[in-house]
Design a protein around this motif. Sequence first.
Motif, PDB file in Angstrom:
ATOM      1  N   ARG A  70      43.225  10.318  -3.628  1.00 54.03           N
ATOM      2  CA  ARG A  70      43.787   8.919  -2.900  1.00 54.03           C
ATOM      3  C   ARG A  70      45.069   8.498  -3.316  1.00 54.03           C
ATOM      4  O   ARG A  70      45.541   8.078  -2.409  1.00 54.03           O
ATOM      5  N   ALA A  71      45.385   8.703  -4.492  1.00 55.42           N
ATOM      6  CA  ALA A  71      46.775   8.444  -4.897  1.00 55.42           C
ATOM      7  C   ALA A  71      47.814   9.496  -4.077  1.00 55.42           C
ATOM      8  O   ALA A  71      49.054   8.976  -3.710  1.00 55.42           O
ATOM      9  N   ALA A  72      47.386  10.595  -3.838  1.00 52.81           N
ATOM     10  CA  ALA A  72      48.210  11.497  -2.954  1.00 52.81           C
ATOM     11  C   ALA A  72      48.668  11.127  -1.521  1.00 52.81           C
ATOM     12  O   ALA A  72      49.239  11.478  -0.958  1.00 52.81           O
ATOM     13  N   ARG A  73      47.576  10.171  -1.162  1.00 48.12           N
ATOM     14  CA  ARG A  73      47.593   9.833   0.344  1.00 48.12           C
ATOM     15  C   ARG A  73      48.124   8.290   0.473  1.00 48.12           C
ATOM     16  O   ARG A  73      48.051   7.811   1.712  1.00 48.12           O
ATOM     17  N   LEU A  74      48.509   7.825  -0.287  1.00 52.75           N
ATOM     18  CA  LEU A  74      49.222   6.350  -0.364  1.00 52.75           C
ATOM     19  C   LEU A  74      50.470   6.493   0.604  1.00 52.75           C
ATOM     20  O   LEU A  74      51.120   7.534   0.531  1.00 52.75           O
ATOM     21  N   LEU A  75      50.578   5.272   1.325  1.00 55.40           N
ATOM     22  CA  LEU A  75      51.751   5.409   2.094  1.00 55.40           C
ATOM     23  C   LEU A  75      52.410   3.914   1.948  1.00 55.40           C
ATOM     24  O   LEU A  75      51.815   2.804   2.045  1.00 55.40           O
ATOM     25  N   LYS A  76      53.706   3.972   1.518  1.00 50.40           N
ATOM     26  CA  LYS A  76      54.379   2.667   1.140  1.00 50.40           C
ATOM     27  C   LYS A  76      54.151   1.677   2.092  1.00 50.40           C
ATOM     28  O   LYS A  76      54.026   0.292   1.682  1.00 50.40           O
ATOM     29  N   ASN A  77      54.309   1.836   3.457  1.00 47.37           N
ATOM     30  CA  ASN A  77      54.098   0.845   4.404  1.00 47.37           C
ATOM     31  C   ASN A  77      52.900   0.190   4.395  1.00 47.37           C
ATOM     32  O   ASN A  77      52.718  -1.166   4.763  1.00 47.37           O
ATOM     33  N   LEU A  78      51.888   0.879   4.161  1.00 48.15           N
ATOM     34  CA  LEU A  78      50.493   0.308   4.083  1.00 48.15           C
ATOM     35  C   LEU A  78      49.987  -0.195   2.815  1.00 48.15           C
ATOM     36  O   LEU A  78      49.257  -1.239   2.425  1.00 48.15           O
ATOM     37  N   ASP A  79      50.294   0.729   1.669  1.00 51.41           N
ATOM     38  CA  ASP A  79      49.873   0.217   0.501  1.00 51.41           C
ATOM     39  C   ASP A  79      50.624  -0.325  -0.590  1.00 51.41           C
ATOM     40  O   ASP A  79      50.310  -0.623  -1.675  1.00 51.41           O
TER      41      ASP A  79
END
Length: 281
Positions: free
Chosen positions: A148-157
Amino acid sequence: MKIMTIYAHPADTITNCGGTLARHAEAGDEVVALILTHGGRIHPNKYAEEWRKDDPDTEIIRADTAAIIANKKAELERAAEIVGITRVHTLDHDDEIAAVPEDLVDQTAELIARERPDVIICDYPLNSAQTANTHTVATMTALAAIGRAARLLKNLDGSAEVNVRQVFFTSYPVFISDALSLHGPRNDLYIDITPVIAKKVAAMDCFASQGYDGLFARKLIESNNGEHGRVAGVNFAEAFVRCYNETRPLLPVTEAALADDPLTRHVGYSQINLRADFPAG
């Protein structure tokens, strides 16, 4: 390098990889620990044994959940200071978790995103049949959170992705009393913890409330780390299984392997008398 451990219970980080963490801390690496449950019901020796006495200490037998948890945390904090853990995060979920909860995965992923470790250490997920085992749940939670942490996106998260470079599972367990533990994998990495064995003994002695101190600490280290040491050709070792493959420019042969003398290694790994050098208080 930053190392993060993710385990179910307060003592797990120390018993499984305390020596390895001490060596990395001494080398200047940062070490943080995440404990998923409060540990209040795990190995409650201090409280259960007091009830068996004819004249029990009322302060001990009247301890509520908060007091028991606070004592466990204090033990962990003392042990963490000994081995060089910089920060300890505790999520205080119930010890009886028998499935991977979504909120626990989210909390773990959030801490991975905050700490941004290069390496994560957690339990080997025992086996597919023991899904109710808290250690298995903890590791499945850790692996889900890493993804889950590898799929974080700064725009969204609000946080960029975290790419953990390697996951080390602490020693693959094979139990002679358990028909479910033989799957074929083996420990593929040993860390020599002989230089820091005094720290591991002292850290284990911190967990008096669950009976992990004194003679038990020395017996566990002698039998477990001593046996891994025998296999590794050193006095004491901690064993790991690497989760991901590794890419190297040349075939790896360690300095220890090149220097090893199979004919006399049994003499070398029997030089420390743990109970004489570190007598139980």
